[in-house]
Design an enzyme around this catalytic site. Structure first.
Site, PDB file in Angstrom:
ATOM      1  CD  GLU A  26      -0.797   5.767   0.887  1.00 54.52           C
ATOM      2  OE1 GLU A  26      -0.822   4.668   0.277  1.00 54.52           O
ATOM      3  OE2 GLU A  26      -0.465   5.789   2.028  1.00 54.52           O
ATOM      4  CD  GLU A  29       3.052  -3.349  -4.623  1.00 54.01           C
ATOM      5  OE1 GLU A  29       3.577  -3.172  -5.815  1.00 54.01           O
ATOM      6  OE2 GLU A  29       3.164  -4.185  -4.005  1.00 54.01           O
ATOM      7  CG  HIS A  44       7.465  -5.965   1.725  1.00 56.79           C
ATOM      8  ND1 HIS A  44       7.685  -4.693   2.294  1.00 56.79           N
ATOM      9  CD2 HIS A  44       6.279  -5.466   0.895  1.00 56.79           C
ATOM     10  CE1 HIS A  44       6.789  -3.721   2.020  1.00 56.79           C
ATOM     11  NE2 HIS A  44       5.985  -4.295   1.164  1.00 56.79           N
ATOM     12  CG  HIS A  57       7.029  -9.425   4.614  1.00 52.72           C
ATOM     13  ND1 HIS A  57       6.246 -10.370   4.154  1.00 52.72           N
ATOM     14  CD2 HIS A  57       6.257  -8.274   4.327  1.00 52.72           C
ATOM     15  CE1 HIS A  57       5.160  -9.752   3.741  1.00 52.72           C
ATOM     16  NE2 HIS A  57       4.977  -8.668   3.926  1.00 52.72           N
ATOM     17  NE  ARG A  99       3.819 -10.467  -6.044  1.00 50.53           N
ATOM     18  CZ  ARG A  99       3.122 -10.772  -5.094  1.00 50.53           C
ATOM     19  NH1 ARG A  99       3.094  -9.871  -4.117  1.00 50.53           N
ATOM     20  NH2 ARG A  99       2.275 -11.846  -4.789  1.00 50.53           N
ATOM     21  CG  ASP A 128       0.200   0.700  -3.432  1.00 50.74           C
ATOM     22  OD1 ASP A 128      -0.111  -0.276  -2.118  1.00 50.74           O
ATOM     23  OD2 ASP A 128       1.468   1.101  -3.283  1.00 50.74           O
TER      24      ASP A 128
HETATM   25  C1  UD1 Z   1       1.575  -7.223  -0.110  1.00 49.34           C
HETATM   26  C2  UD1 Z   1       1.135  -6.383  -1.045  1.00 49.34           C
HETATM   27  C3  UD1 Z   1       2.077  -5.009  -0.907  1.00 49.34           C
HETATM   28  C4  UD1 Z   1       2.347  -4.416   0.236  1.00 49.34           C
HETATM   29  C5  UD1 Z   1       2.643  -5.535   1.235  1.00 49.34           C
HETATM   30  C6  UD1 Z   1       2.743  -5.042   2.806  1.00 49.34           C
HETATM   31  C7  UD1 Z   1      -0.274  -6.945  -3.072  1.00 49.34           C
HETATM   32  C8  UD1 Z   1       0.139  -7.707  -4.355  1.00 49.34           C
HETATM   33  N1  UD1 Z   1       0.984  -6.937  -2.397  1.00 49.34           N
HETATM   34  O1  UD1 Z   1       2.821  -7.814  -0.390  1.00 49.34           O
HETATM   35  O2  UD1 Z   1       1.649  -3.989  -2.015  1.00 49.34           O
HETATM   36  O3  UD1 Z   1       3.359  -3.439   0.427  1.00 49.34           O
HETATM   37  O4  UD1 Z   1       1.710  -6.591   1.339  1.00 49.34           O
HETATM   38  O5  UD1 Z   1       3.259  -5.883   3.557  1.00 49.34           O
HETATM   39  O6  UD1 Z   1      -1.042  -6.687  -2.793  1.00 49.34           O
HETATM   40  N2  UD1 Z   1       2.339 -14.152   4.717  1.00 49.34           N
HETATM   41  C9  UD1 Z   1       2.091 -14.665   5.986  1.00 49.34           C
HETATM   42  N3  UD1 Z   1       1.374 -14.086   6.856  1.00 49.34           N
HETATM   43  C10 UD1 Z   1       1.223 -12.729   6.765  1.00 49.34           C
HETATM   44  C11 UD1 Z   1       1.282 -11.904   5.720  1.00 49.34           C
HETATM   45  C12 UD1 Z   1       1.921 -12.792   4.609  1.00 49.34           C
HETATM   46  O7  UD1 Z   1       2.473 -15.987   6.016  1.00 49.34           O
HETATM   47  O8  UD1 Z   1       0.379 -12.249   7.730  1.00 49.34           O
HETATM   48  C13 UD1 Z   1       3.276 -14.800   3.551  1.00 49.34           C
HETATM   49  C14 UD1 Z   1       2.077 -15.799   2.778  1.00 49.34           C
HETATM   50  O9  UD1 Z   1       2.861 -16.923   2.630  1.00 49.34           O
HETATM   51  C15 UD1 Z   1       1.945 -14.801   1.708  1.00 49.34           C
HETATM   52  C16 UD1 Z   1       3.172 -14.086   1.373  1.00 49.34           C
HETATM   53  O10 UD1 Z   1       3.597 -13.645   2.767  1.00 49.34           O
HETATM   54  O11 UD1 Z   1       1.871 -15.772   0.473  1.00 49.34           O
HETATM   55  C17 UD1 Z   1       3.160 -12.679   0.841  1.00 49.34           C
HETATM   56  O12 UD1 Z   1       1.842 -12.071   0.924  1.00 49.34           O
HETATM   57  P1  UD1 Z   1       1.312 -11.130  -0.173  1.00 49.34           P
HETATM   58  O13 UD1 Z   1       0.181 -10.546   0.355  1.00 49.34           O
HETATM   59  O14 UD1 Z   1       0.969 -11.998  -1.159  1.00 49.34           O
HETATM   60  O15 UD1 Z   1       2.420 -10.314  -0.593  1.00 49.34           O
HETATM   61  P2  UD1 Z   1       3.137  -9.103   0.216  1.00 49.34           P
HETATM   62  O16 UD1 Z   1       4.751  -9.191  -0.233  1.00 49.34           O
HETATM   63  O17 UD1 Z   1       2.982  -9.380   1.626  1.00 49.34           O
HETATM   64  N1  UDP Z   2       5.622  -2.203  10.528  1.00 49.35           N
HETATM   65  C1  UDP Z   2       5.244  -2.945  11.375  1.00 49.35           C
HETATM   66  N2  UDP Z   2       5.972  -3.952  12.201  1.00 49.35           N
HETATM   67  C2  UDP Z   2       7.017  -4.290  11.433  1.00 49.35           C
HETATM   68  C3  UDP Z   2       7.303  -3.515  10.138  1.00 49.35           C
HETATM   69  C4  UDP Z   2       6.608  -2.546   9.530  1.00 49.35           C
HETATM   70  O1  UDP Z   2       4.237  -2.768  12.124  1.00 49.35           O
HETATM   71  O2  UDP Z   2       7.672  -5.117  11.797  1.00 49.35           O
HETATM   72  C5  UDP Z   2       4.374  -1.074   9.947  1.00 49.35           C
HETATM   73  C6  UDP Z   2       5.454   0.098   9.695  1.00 49.35           C
HETATM   74  O3  UDP Z   2       5.161   0.913  10.788  1.00 49.35           O
HETATM   75  C7  UDP Z   2       4.414   0.933   8.404  1.00 49.35           C
HETATM   76  C8  UDP Z   2       3.891  -0.557   7.962  1.00 49.35           C
HETATM   77  O4  UDP Z   2       4.007  -1.646   8.710  1.00 49.35           O
HETATM   78  O5  UDP Z   2       3.188   1.483   9.181  1.00 49.35           O
HETATM   79  C9  UDP Z   2       4.465  -0.657   6.526  1.00 49.35           C
HETATM   80  O6  UDP Z   2       4.081  -2.175   6.031  1.00 49.35           O
HETATM   81  P1  UDP Z   2       4.869  -2.706   4.894  1.00 49.35           P
HETATM   82  O7  UDP Z   2       6.332  -2.150   4.735  1.00 49.35           O
HETATM   83  O8  UDP Z   2       4.712  -4.148   4.885  1.00 49.35           O
HETATM   84  O9  UDP Z   2       3.997  -2.383   3.441  1.00 49.35           O
HETATM   85  P2  UDP Z   2       4.114  -0.682   2.559  1.00 49.35           P
HETATM   86  O10 UDP Z   2       4.085   0.349   3.536  1.00 49.35           O
HETATM   87  O11 UDP Z   2       5.328  -0.913   1.766  1.00 49.35           O
HETATM   88  O12 UDP Z   2       3.029  -1.297   1.509  1.00 49.35           O
END
Ligand code: UD1
Ligand code: UDP
Length: 387
Positions: free
Chosen positions: A122, A136, A213, A246, A215, A100
């Site tokens: 999924e 999502e 994490h 995160h 939004r 999602d």
């Molecule tokens: C995204 C997904 C969310 C998912 C989550 C898993 C969307 C809109 N959101 O949210 O569905 O649950 O990932 O974690 O698709 N960043 C880093 N390094 C990384 C990852 C993120 O620096 O490796 C920072 C960046 O500044 C980025 C911010 O985190 O702009 C947010 O990342 P983003 O993918 O936009 O949203 P998530 O909250 O991670």
């Molecule tokens: N996870 C990880 N390291 C962490 C936190 C979470 O590997 O420090 C794994 C967790 O086991 C799960 C996945 O990341 O499989 C979940 O990711 P996240 O919570 O970012 O996203 P969501 O599932 O809500 O989309």
């Protein structure tokens, strides 16, 4: 020789990578039938790379789109543009997307613009509230509207798709690949390499594992949760919080303000999947707004308090291992305290229950693809949760 099915797997964030990894690995076992291609958007960078490294996946294409503070428009636009180029070059028979995220939706839309079939892994999870989780719920629904093949993890998700008039012949109940990944990773004799984790005394201390994490929880809702945690560890002597934070700077800032410098709250960087999954296995209690962790913890018999008002994963809530509690400070404090002080309550919620999978989801998904492309005569048997 018969033509191979060219399958492009598109993903971009940590959870997609964890849940697609079992498929990437499994697909390599069918070289006579399938030509797999991996294209990552890298909507996440470090958190994606951690998973690629663990599962030894070397993407064929890496769009490297992540930017600090990226908006939904940035992600969608950059992913679409990059995928257009990749799809034009490869012209696969099938694109597989997962879950999602915005990468998921962009992957499905880009494939559709190229008139390429889409398989949604999924599929069919719903809250029926388009702003929760945001974005999502709509990413998943829109992907479902485009998809030709729907890999629903459970019977409940299949029923959601049937209610939206998706053809029954296009839905396969497979279980969730996250349980396949968990089987790869969790072991009772696992030894942490990380200096901090290695020295936790899990017998003397009870670990509350926390992640946030979403939004819709950014800002005040997260602040409320953190304040509740602070009171909790002040009051309960053996309770410690371990919080892999995160990478999102909007999360990190508030975490630091509310929980920075506290003795019994251990703020660490996102953990690699292997130590993280094993930490769930050693923790006493999990507080999270994550989707994936809601699936993993119940199968390891760990109570989960979900910091959200809705969930698209009702199965473990029905089974009693997961409780939806939102982000109200008093509620978070009361619910967590109850579990830490009332043995009966804790026991009730810590029965291991596995509604999400049996470790064979990737095989079922591939068998369904082989069946659809006439390389197998019969479809895979549907996953059934053990009662
Ligand atoms: C995204 C997904 C969310 C998912 C989550 C898993 C969307 C809109 N959101 O949210 O569905 O649950 O990932 O974690 O698709 N960043 C880093 N390094 C990384 C990852 C993120 O620096 O490796 C920072 C960046 O500044 C980025 C911010 O985190 O702009 C947010 O990342 P983003 O993918 O936009 O949203 P998530 O909250 O991670
Ligand atoms: N996870 C990880 N390291 C962490 C936190 C979470 O590997 O420090 C794994 C967790 O086991 C799960 C996945 O990341 O499989 C979940 O990711 P996240 O919570 O970012 O996203 P969501 O599932 O809500 O989309």
């Amino acid at each position: 020789m018969q033509k191979k099915i060219k399958v492009m797997m598109v993903f971009g964030t940590r959870p997609e990578a964890i849940k697609m990894a079992p498929l990437v690995l499994q697909m390599r076992k069918y070289p006579e039938h399938i030509l797999p291609i991996v294209a990552v958007t890298a909507q996440h960078r470090e958190m994606l790379d951690q998973v690629l490294e663990l599962f030894k996946i070397h993407p064929d294409y890496d769009l490297d789109i992540m930017a600090q503070g990226q908006t939904l428009f940035d992600i969608t636009g950059r992913a679409m543009k990059g995928l257009d180029t990749v799809l034009t070059k490869e012209n696969p028979d099938l694109v597989l997307v997962h879950g999602d995220t915005t990468t998921t939706f962009a992957g499905a839309l880009a494939a559709y613009y190229h008139q390429i079939s889409v398989g949604h892994v999924e599929a069919g999870l719903r809250t029926h509230n388009k702003y929760s989780p945001y974005p999502e719920e709509m990413n998943r629904r829109l992907t479902g509207a485009i998809a030709d093949l729907h890999f629903a993890p459970t019977e409940t998700s299949k029923n959601n798709l049937l209610a939206e008039s998706v053809g029954e012949e296009d839905i396969f109940v497979t279980g969730n690949t996250v349980i396949d990944a968990l089987h790869h990773t969790v072991r009772d004799d696992f030894e942490f390499k990380d200096e901090f984790l290695k020295h936790i005394d899990f017998k003397k201390n009870r670990i509350i594992l926390v992640t946030t994490h979403r939004r819709e929880n950014l800002g005040e809702p997260m602040r409320h949760v953190y304040k509740a945690l602070k009171t909790l560890v002040e009051e309960i002597p053996d309770a410690h919080v371990v919080f892999p934070v995160h990478k999102n700077p909007k999360v990190r800032e508030v975490v630091k303000e509310e929980l920075g410098g506290l003795d019994k709250v251990h703020l660490i960087d996102p953990l690699d999947y292997e130590p993280f999954a094993n930490l769930i296995n050693r923790a006493c209690l999990v507080l999270t707004d994550s989707g994936g962790i809601q699936e993993e913890a119940p199968s390891l018999g760990k109570p989960v308090l979900v910091l959200r008002d809705t969930t698209e994963r009702p199965e473990a809530v029905m089974a009693g291992t997961v409780k939806l509690i939102g982000t109200d400070r008093d509620r978070v404090y009361n619910e967590a305290k109850k579990l830490l002080t009332d043995k009966e309550e804790y026991k009730k919620m810590s029965e291991a229950y596995n509604p999400y999978g049996d470790g064979k989801a990737a095989k079922r998904i591939i068998d369904a693809i082989l069946y659809r492309y006439k390389k197998l005569d019969t479809p895979p048997e549907a996953f059934k949760a053990a009662k």
